[in-house]
Structure formats: C-alpha cells, structure tokens
Write a protein that holds these residues in place. Structure first.
Motif, PDB file in Angstrom:
ATOM      1  N   ALA A 110      -5.203 -53.862  54.414  1.00 10.15           N
ATOM      2  CA  ALA A 110      -3.923 -53.340  55.067  1.00 10.15           C
ATOM      3  C   ALA A 110      -3.981 -53.563  56.290  1.00 10.15           C
ATOM      4  O   ALA A 110      -4.706 -52.345  56.650  1.00 10.15           O
ATOM      5  CB  ALA A 110      -4.468 -52.006  54.102  1.00 10.15           C
ATOM      6  N   GLY A 111      -3.415 -53.716  57.188  1.00  7.15           N
ATOM      7  CA  GLY A 111      -3.223 -53.953  58.220  1.00  7.15           C
ATOM      8  C   GLY A 111      -4.703 -54.006  58.923  1.00  7.15           C
ATOM      9  O   GLY A 111      -5.334 -54.966  58.435  1.00  7.15           O
ATOM     10  N   GLY A 112      -5.273 -52.802  59.564  1.00  6.20           N
ATOM     11  CA  GLY A 112      -7.011 -53.054  60.407  1.00  6.20           C
ATOM     12  C   GLY A 112      -7.656 -52.856  59.036  1.00  6.20           C
ATOM     13  O   GLY A 112      -8.955 -52.506  59.634  1.00  6.20           O
ATOM     14  N   GLY A 113      -7.217 -52.270  58.088  1.00  9.05           N
ATOM     15  CA  GLY A 113      -8.106 -51.015  56.843  1.00  9.05           C
ATOM     16  C   GLY A 113      -8.151 -51.185  55.818  1.00  9.05           C
ATOM     17  O   GLY A 113      -7.747 -52.888  55.437  1.00  9.05           O
ATOM     18  N   THR A 114      -8.254 -50.872  55.234  1.00  7.56           N
ATOM     19  CA  THR A 114      -7.984 -51.458  53.132  1.00  7.56           C
ATOM     20  C   THR A 114      -7.626 -50.302  52.114  1.00  7.56           C
ATOM     21  O   THR A 114      -7.724 -48.879  52.659  1.00  7.56           O
ATOM     22  CB  THR A 114      -9.625 -50.992  52.912  1.00  7.56           C
ATOM     23  N   ARG A 115      -7.036 -50.868  51.760  1.00  8.98           N
ATOM     24  CA  ARG A 115      -6.149 -50.619  50.615  1.00  8.98           C
ATOM     25  C   ARG A 115      -7.053 -50.386  49.852  1.00  8.98           C
ATOM     26  O   ARG A 115      -7.849 -51.363  48.983  1.00  8.98           O
ATOM     27  CB  ARG A 115      -4.616 -50.901  50.095  1.00  8.98           C
ATOM     28  N   LEU A 116      -7.518 -49.355  49.001  1.00  9.41           N
ATOM     29  CA  LEU A 116      -8.324 -48.921  48.046  1.00  9.41           C
ATOM     30  C   LEU A 116      -8.039 -47.618  46.518  1.00  9.41           C
ATOM     31  O   LEU A 116      -7.302 -46.923  46.524  1.00  9.41           O
ATOM     32  CB  LEU A 116      -9.628 -47.407  48.630  1.00  9.41           C
ATOM     33  N   ARG A 117      -8.292 -49.610  45.462  1.00 13.38           N
ATOM     34  CA  ARG A 117      -7.487 -48.286  44.128  1.00 13.38           C
ATOM     35  C   ARG A 117      -9.009 -48.252  43.390  1.00 13.38           C
ATOM     36  O   ARG A 117     -10.226 -48.658  43.343  1.00 13.38           O
ATOM     37  CB  ARG A 117      -6.820 -50.083  43.671  1.00 13.38           C
ATOM     38  N   TRP A 118      -9.298 -47.249  43.024  1.00  7.00           N
ATOM     39  CA  TRP A 118      -9.575 -46.626  41.992  1.00  7.00           C
ATOM     40  C   TRP A 118      -9.562 -47.017  40.009  1.00  7.00           C
ATOM     41  O   TRP A 118      -8.044 -45.669  40.160  1.00  7.00           O
ATOM     42  CB  TRP A 118     -10.487 -45.489  42.132  1.00  7.00           C
ATOM     43  N   MET A 119     -10.087 -47.748  39.260  1.00  2.00           N
ATOM     44  CA  MET A 119      -9.566 -47.279  38.200  1.00  2.00           C
ATOM     45  C   MET A 119      -9.947 -46.601  37.440  1.00  2.00           C
ATOM     46  O   MET A 119     -11.171 -46.834  37.536  1.00  2.00           O
ATOM     47  CB  MET A 119      -8.916 -48.457  37.309  1.00  2.00           C
ATOM     48  N   PHE A 120     -10.027 -45.585  36.133  1.00  2.00           N
ATOM     49  CA  PHE A 120     -10.578 -45.323  35.729  1.00  2.00           C
ATOM     50  C   PHE A 120     -10.314 -44.798  34.093  1.00  2.00           C
ATOM     51  O   PHE A 120      -9.229 -45.035  33.939  1.00  2.00           O
ATOM     52  CB  PHE A 120     -10.833 -43.697  35.800  1.00  2.00           C
ATOM     53  N   ALA A 121     -11.419 -46.904  33.077  1.00  3.78           N
ATOM     54  CA  ALA A 121     -11.327 -46.966  31.524  1.00  3.78           C
ATOM     55  C   ALA A 121     -11.349 -46.507  31.341  1.00  3.78           C
ATOM     56  O   ALA A 121     -12.714 -46.235  30.970  1.00  3.78           O
ATOM     57  CB  ALA A 121     -10.447 -48.402  32.017  1.00  3.78           C
ATOM     58  N   ALA A 122     -10.810 -44.929  30.113  1.00  2.00           N
ATOM     59  CA  ALA A 122     -11.766 -44.744  29.605  1.00  2.00           C
ATOM     60  C   ALA A 122     -11.118 -44.620  27.659  1.00  2.00           C
ATOM     61  O   ALA A 122      -9.932 -44.666  27.314  1.00  2.00           O
ATOM     62  CB  ALA A 122     -12.409 -43.295  29.769  1.00  2.00           C
ATOM     63  N   ASP A 123     -12.568 -44.191  26.993  1.00  2.00           N
ATOM     64  CA  ASP A 123     -11.793 -44.051  25.673  1.00  2.00           C
ATOM     65  C   ASP A 123     -12.448 -43.233  25.085  1.00  2.00           C
ATOM     66  O   ASP A 123     -13.908 -43.005  25.654  1.00  2.00           O
ATOM     67  CB  ASP A 123     -12.363 -45.501  25.018  1.00  2.00           C
ATOM     68  N   GLY A 124     -12.180 -42.477  23.964  1.00  2.00           N
ATOM     69  CA  GLY A 124     -12.832 -41.261  23.394  1.00  2.00           C
ATOM     70  C   GLY A 124     -11.640 -40.270  22.720  1.00  2.00           C
ATOM     71  O   GLY A 124     -10.887 -41.345  22.090  1.00  2.00           O
ATOM     72  N   PRO A 125     -12.299 -39.919  21.730  1.00  2.00           N
ATOM     73  CA  PRO A 125     -11.225 -38.589  20.804  1.00  2.00           C
ATOM     74  C   PRO A 125     -10.080 -38.297  21.235  1.00  2.00           C
ATOM     75  O   PRO A 125     -10.430 -38.050  22.896  1.00  2.00           O
ATOM     76  CB  PRO A 125     -12.213 -37.459  19.572  1.00  2.00           C
ATOM     77  N   ALA A 126      -9.060 -37.998  20.228  1.00  2.00           N
ATOM     78  CA  ALA A 126      -7.223 -38.190  20.931  1.00  2.00           C
ATOM     79  C   ALA A 126      -7.910 -37.132  21.929  1.00  2.00           C
ATOM     80  O   ALA A 126      -7.109 -36.751  22.735  1.00  2.00           O
ATOM     81  CB  ALA A 126      -6.407 -37.708  20.155  1.00  2.00           C
ATOM     82  N   PRO A 127      -8.915 -35.678  21.423  1.00  2.00           N
ATOM     83  CA  PRO A 127      -8.906 -34.240  22.216  1.00  2.00           C
ATOM     84  C   PRO A 127      -9.381 -34.750  23.691  1.00  2.00           C
ATOM     85  O   PRO A 127      -9.104 -34.470  25.046  1.00  2.00           O
ATOM     86  CB  PRO A 127      -9.284 -33.287  21.355  1.00  2.00           C
ATOM     87  N   PHE A 128     -10.143 -35.731  23.515  1.00  2.00           N
ATOM     88  CA  PHE A 128     -10.807 -36.467  24.738  1.00  2.00           C
ATOM     89  C   PHE A 128     -10.163 -36.772  25.742  1.00  2.00           C
ATOM     90  O   PHE A 128      -9.670 -36.270  27.204  1.00  2.00           O
ATOM     91  CB  PHE A 128     -11.943 -36.891  24.721  1.00  2.00           C
ATOM     92  N   ARG A 129      -9.102 -37.451  25.166  1.00  2.00           N
ATOM     93  CA  ARG A 129      -8.030 -38.515  26.181  1.00  2.00           C
ATOM     94  C   ARG A 129      -7.196 -37.622  26.722  1.00  2.00           C
ATOM     95  O   ARG A 129      -6.561 -37.571  27.857  1.00  2.00           O
ATOM     96  CB  ARG A 129      -7.635 -39.401  25.192  1.00  2.00           C
ATOM     97  N   TRP A 130      -6.584 -35.959  25.598  1.00  2.00           N
ATOM     98  CA  TRP A 130      -5.418 -35.778  26.199  1.00  2.00           C
ATOM     99  C   TRP A 130      -6.171 -34.782  27.613  1.00  2.00           C
ATOM    100  O   TRP A 130      -5.637 -34.219  28.110  1.00  2.00           O
ATOM    101  CB  TRP A 130      -5.440 -34.382  25.007  1.00  2.00           C
ATOM    102  N   ALA A 131      -7.856 -34.148  27.218  1.00  2.00           N
ATOM    103  CA  ALA A 131      -8.362 -32.797  28.332  1.00  2.00           C
ATOM    104  C   ALA A 131      -8.055 -34.297  29.677  1.00  2.00           C
ATOM    105  O   ALA A 131      -7.770 -33.246  30.772  1.00  2.00           O
ATOM    106  CB  ALA A 131      -9.363 -32.404  28.013  1.00  2.00           C
ATOM    107  N   LEU A 132      -8.290 -34.853  29.360  1.00  2.00           N
ATOM    108  CA  LEU A 132      -9.080 -36.645  30.455  1.00  2.00           C
ATOM    109  C   LEU A 132      -7.379 -36.262  31.125  1.00  2.00           C
ATOM    110  O   LEU A 132      -7.526 -36.028  32.668  1.00  2.00           O
ATOM    111  CB  LEU A 132      -9.177 -37.270  30.079  1.00  2.00           C
ATOM    112  N   LEU A 133      -6.833 -36.368  30.567  1.00  2.00           N
ATOM    113  CA  LEU A 133      -5.162 -36.725  30.877  1.00  2.00           C
ATOM    114  C   LEU A 133      -4.626 -35.038  31.743  1.00  2.00           C
ATOM    115  O   LEU A 133      -3.927 -35.144  33.036  1.00  2.00           O
ATOM    116  CB  LEU A 133      -4.161 -36.915  30.055  1.00  2.00           C
TER     117      LEU A 133
END
Length: 157
Positions: A110-133
């Motif tokens: 990105a120009g002279g630098g870097t575009r950094l993208r971090w993807m956090f892909a997760a699974d768990g029970p519905a309450p866990f996914r809701w809490a992560l959201l």
C-alpha cells in the motif's frame, strides 16, 4: 486444562460460522511486517495487545501463545508465504467454548507501506459465537492498537 480443538485447514477461513475481519495500514513494507509476524514470534508480546508471551515451536511450524489473562494456545502454522500470507490454527487451548479457530493474516503493498488484514475464523456453540460477535468492537480496537504498536516498533528497527 487444555482442550483439543477441531483441526481445520485454510479453507475454514471461508466456511467458518463466524468470521471477523479487521484491516489497517502500516508504514512498514510487507517484508518487515511479515518478518514481525512469522519470524519474530517472540516479539508479538511487545506489540500485539494482550499477548504476554509467544514462542515459535517445531522449527517455525508451530507456536505457543499465552495471553495476559492466562489463556493459552498451541498452534500449527498453515501458511507462511513471505511478505504475503501468514495463517495458523489453534490446536489446544484452555479458553472455554471454542470449537475451532484459525487466524489468517494477509499483507498487500500500500504505497510504501502495507495493508494488513487479520481474519479471525471461529466456531463454537451458539452462545460462544454470540459472545464473540459482542466482543467484535473490542477485538477491532485491539487490532488497531496492535497495528499502531507494530508500526512504531518497525519504525525503530
């Protein structure tokens, strides 16, 4: 006590029930950013918010991470493309509720630098996914703070 998570592969980043994506630009070039991510794993504790200790294992094919609150992870590196892509999955953790987790880092010039993208892909029970959201804003803040800290660290090197 550590629990073994479901082993996932890189494709999980596209199919995970929960995917959180964060992006930032840093002034450092992709080579320096990749080195900080993949080669200087121990250095994560100096720039990534919440990481108390990190160590490379198995000749760079794995990682052990401890967060400030005591959460621990053992991880397997799934992608290590210099200056472009770094990804790892969590194999074991003491974090409750987590069923599978993969973190995927993409670097693009990105120009002279870097575009950094971090993807956090997760699974768990519905309450866990809701809490992560609900935690998404906090994770976003932590990512942005970490990107600034990484930028500062790389600017000094």
């Amino acid at each position: 006590m550590a629990r073994r998570l479901r082993p996932v592969e890189l494709e999980f980043v596209e199919s995970a029930p929960l995917r959180l994506v964060f992006a930032a630009e840093v002034a450092a070039p992709p080579k320096a950013v990749y080195t900080a991510l993949a080669d200087d794993v121990a250095g994560w504790s100096s720039w990534f918010t919440g990481v108390a200790r990190a160590a490379s294992t198995h000749g760079g094919q794995g990682r052990e991470v401890r967060l400030s609150g005591g959460t621990r992870f053992t991880e397997t590196v799934l992608a290590a493309e210099p200056d472009k892509h770094y990804a790892y999955r969590v194999d074991t953790t003491n974090a409750p509720g987590l069923g599978a987790l993969l973190e995927d880092w993409r670097l693009t010039p990105a120009g002279g630098g870097t575009r950094l993208r971090w993807m956090f892909a997760a699974d768990g029970p519905a309450p866990f996914r809701w809490a992560l959201l609900l935690a998404r804003p906090g994770l976003g803040r932590a990512f942005r703070q970490s990107a600034r800290a990484l930028d500062h660290r790389l600017g000094r090197i």
